[in-house]
Write an enzyme that holds these catalytic residues in place. Structure first.
Site, short mmCIF file in Angstrom:
data_model
loop_
_atom_site.label_atom_id
_atom_site.label_comp_id
_atom_site.label_asym_id
_atom_site.label_seq_id
_atom_site.Cartn_x
_atom_site.Cartn_y
_atom_site.Cartn_z
N TRP A 56 8.02 11.54 -26.08
CA TRP A 56 7.02 11.89 -27.10
C TRP A 56 6.71 10.71 -28.01
O TRP A 56 5.56 10.52 -28.41
CB TRP A 56 7.48 13.11 -27.91
N ASP A 111 7.59 13.21 -36.39
CA ASP A 111 7.23 14.32 -35.50
C ASP A 111 8.43 15.26 -35.44
O ASP A 111 9.45 14.93 -34.84
CB ASP A 111 6.89 13.75 -34.11
N LYS A 137 6.99 25.36 -30.55
CA LYS A 137 8.38 25.19 -30.18
C LYS A 137 9.25 26.14 -31.00
O LYS A 137 10.00 26.92 -30.47
CB LYS A 137 8.83 23.74 -30.43
C1 LIG Z 1 5.72 19.54 -27.51
C2 LIG Z 1 5.75 18.31 -28.31
C3 LIG Z 1 4.58 17.61 -28.61
C4 LIG Z 1 3.22 17.99 -28.07
O1 LIG Z 1 2.78 19.21 -28.57
P1 LIG Z 1 1.35 19.79 -28.16
O2 LIG Z 1 1.17 20.91 -29.12
O3 LIG Z 1 1.46 20.23 -26.74
O4 LIG Z 1 0.35 18.72 -28.32
C5 LIG Z 1 4.70 16.48 -29.39
N1 LIG Z 1 5.88 16.07 -29.87
C6 LIG Z 1 7.03 16.73 -29.60
C7 LIG Z 1 8.33 16.24 -30.16
C8 LIG Z 1 7.01 17.87 -28.82
O5 LIG Z 1 8.15 18.53 -28.55
#
Ligand SMILES: *Cc1c(COP(=O)(O)O)cnc(C)c1O
Length: 360
Positions: A102, A172, A196
């Site tokens: 990511w 993030d 998530k």
């Molecule tokens: C799932 C995830 C993303 C991407 O999320 P989307 O909503 O599919 O764009 C980005 N960063 C992390 C750490 C993730 O787990």
């Protein structure tokens, strides 16, 4: 009662049953409004109350200071990979730490907008640890330092934030959002795709310090991609993801009822311990990450033999556990143990893995 499986998906992921039940009960008629939330104008008084309460409950949960905006933006976490450099690169310079898939995606996007210094990386050991970031080469004109605080695919998490030498830290938190207390003022910006640990896919929550919301952007910047647009319009410049805001709001209230983020941390630590204790005592399975950087939320593990890994995945699936196949870049298996996964689910999984080990 509903014949649900234990769903260990990395995202979209399992939701708390009491929240799903409330949503079900309100689906056709939200509290006497005569219509459900997905049918309702986002400009209605009823929806304004829903979004206001969601924001306030999130502020209460995280203790978000008044000089931070809370924004609900579409496009998931991925759109932020572009919005962050577009909005925060004033001098065109940022430091990124590469800890997995990511952060790599975020780096690739940021490079389109400015000079990206990947000052530390754990690529040498397939991202099984978090590199030391106690002395980063932060310069006077560095705009920000970027981390992915929990790498969903690799199962690592930051134990100690990097020293940014006063520059804004951008994090993030997609796969760890609301899993434990967070001191928001340590950050310039926190963001999380909600599918998530919070709600349905398709939305990101961005918590951003007000002084980082700029107006003097490249005039070609799409209006939708300026934080200022969302901040000025109370996250309703266009039709927002009303459904996701509504569901997230329910989850915030649910987390409050459980005792907030301190309680969530205790619950999540107990849950992860069940899994890690098993991995540490097993002769067949082992965790894929250096122990000191283990995530509470995503637990990758392997047998060391690809064919055997595939057999375990099939075995757990037949026993009623879903989505345990590891990401292709790590292999093996991965159990995501987000807030809504009950401890009983992890205990049952461990029993199943013990049985497999005994039989093989
Ligand atoms: C799932 C995830 C993303 C991407 O999320 P989307 O909503 O599919 O764009 C980005 N960063 C992390 C750490 C993730 O787990």
């Amino acid at each position: 009662m509903y014949n649900r499986t234990y769903n260990f998906s990395a995202g979209p992921a399992t939701m708390p049953v009491p929240v799903l039940e409330e949503i079900r009960d309100e689906l056709l008629n939200y509290r006497g409004a005569g219509m459900g939330v997905m049918e309702m104008s986002h400009r209605s008084k009823v929806f304004q109350t829903i979004i206001d309460e969601a924001e306030q409950d999130l502020r209460d949960l995280m203790g978000i200071p008044d000089n931070y905006k809370v924004l609900f933006i579409q496009g998931g976490a991925t759109l932020q990979f572009a919005m962050i450099p577009m909005n925060l690169m004033k001098n065109g310079k940022a430091i990124y730490i590469e800890t997995g898939a990511w952060s790599k995606k975020a780096i690739a996007e940021a490079k389109k907008y400015g000079e990206v210094n990947v000052a530390a990386s754990s690529k040498d050991r397939n991202y099984a640890y978090i590199p030391d970031c106690s002395d980063l080469p932060v310069e006077e004109d560095t705009d920000y330092v970027y981390i992915c605080e929990n790498e969903t695919i690799h199962g690592t998490t930051w134990q100690k934030l990097p020293d940014t030498k006063g520059k804004p830290l951008v994090s993030d938190q997609s796969s760890m959002f609301l899993s434990k207390p967070c001191n928001v003022s340590d950050y310039g910006m926190i963001y999380a795709g909600v599918q998530k640990n919070v709600g349905p896919a398709g939305m990101v929550i961005a918590i951003i310090r007000e002084d980082l919301i700029r107006e003097d952007l490249d005039p070609k910047t799409p209006i939708y991609m300026m934080y200022k647009t969302h901040a000025d319009a109370g996250s309703m410049y266009n039709t927002p993801n009303c459904w996701a805001i509504y569901v997230c709001g329910k989850v915030f209230k649910y987390l409050k009822s459980l005792g907030g983020l301190t309680a969530m941390q205790r619950i999540n630590e107990e849950k992860a311990k069940v899994m890690y204790d098993f991995l540490d005592s097993s002769k067949m399975f082992r965790g894929a990450v250096d122990p000191e950087f283990r995530s509470l939320m995503n637990i990758p593990f392997v047998t060391g033999d690809k064919d055997l890994d595939a057999e375990v995945v099939a075995y757990t699936k037949a026993a009623g556990f879903e989505n345990l196949k590891g990401h292709k870049s790590v292999g093996g298996l991965r159990a995501s143990t987000y807030n809504a996964m009950p401890k009983e689910g992890v205990e049952a999984l461990v029993e199943c893995l013990k049985k497999f080990e005994a039989e093989h």
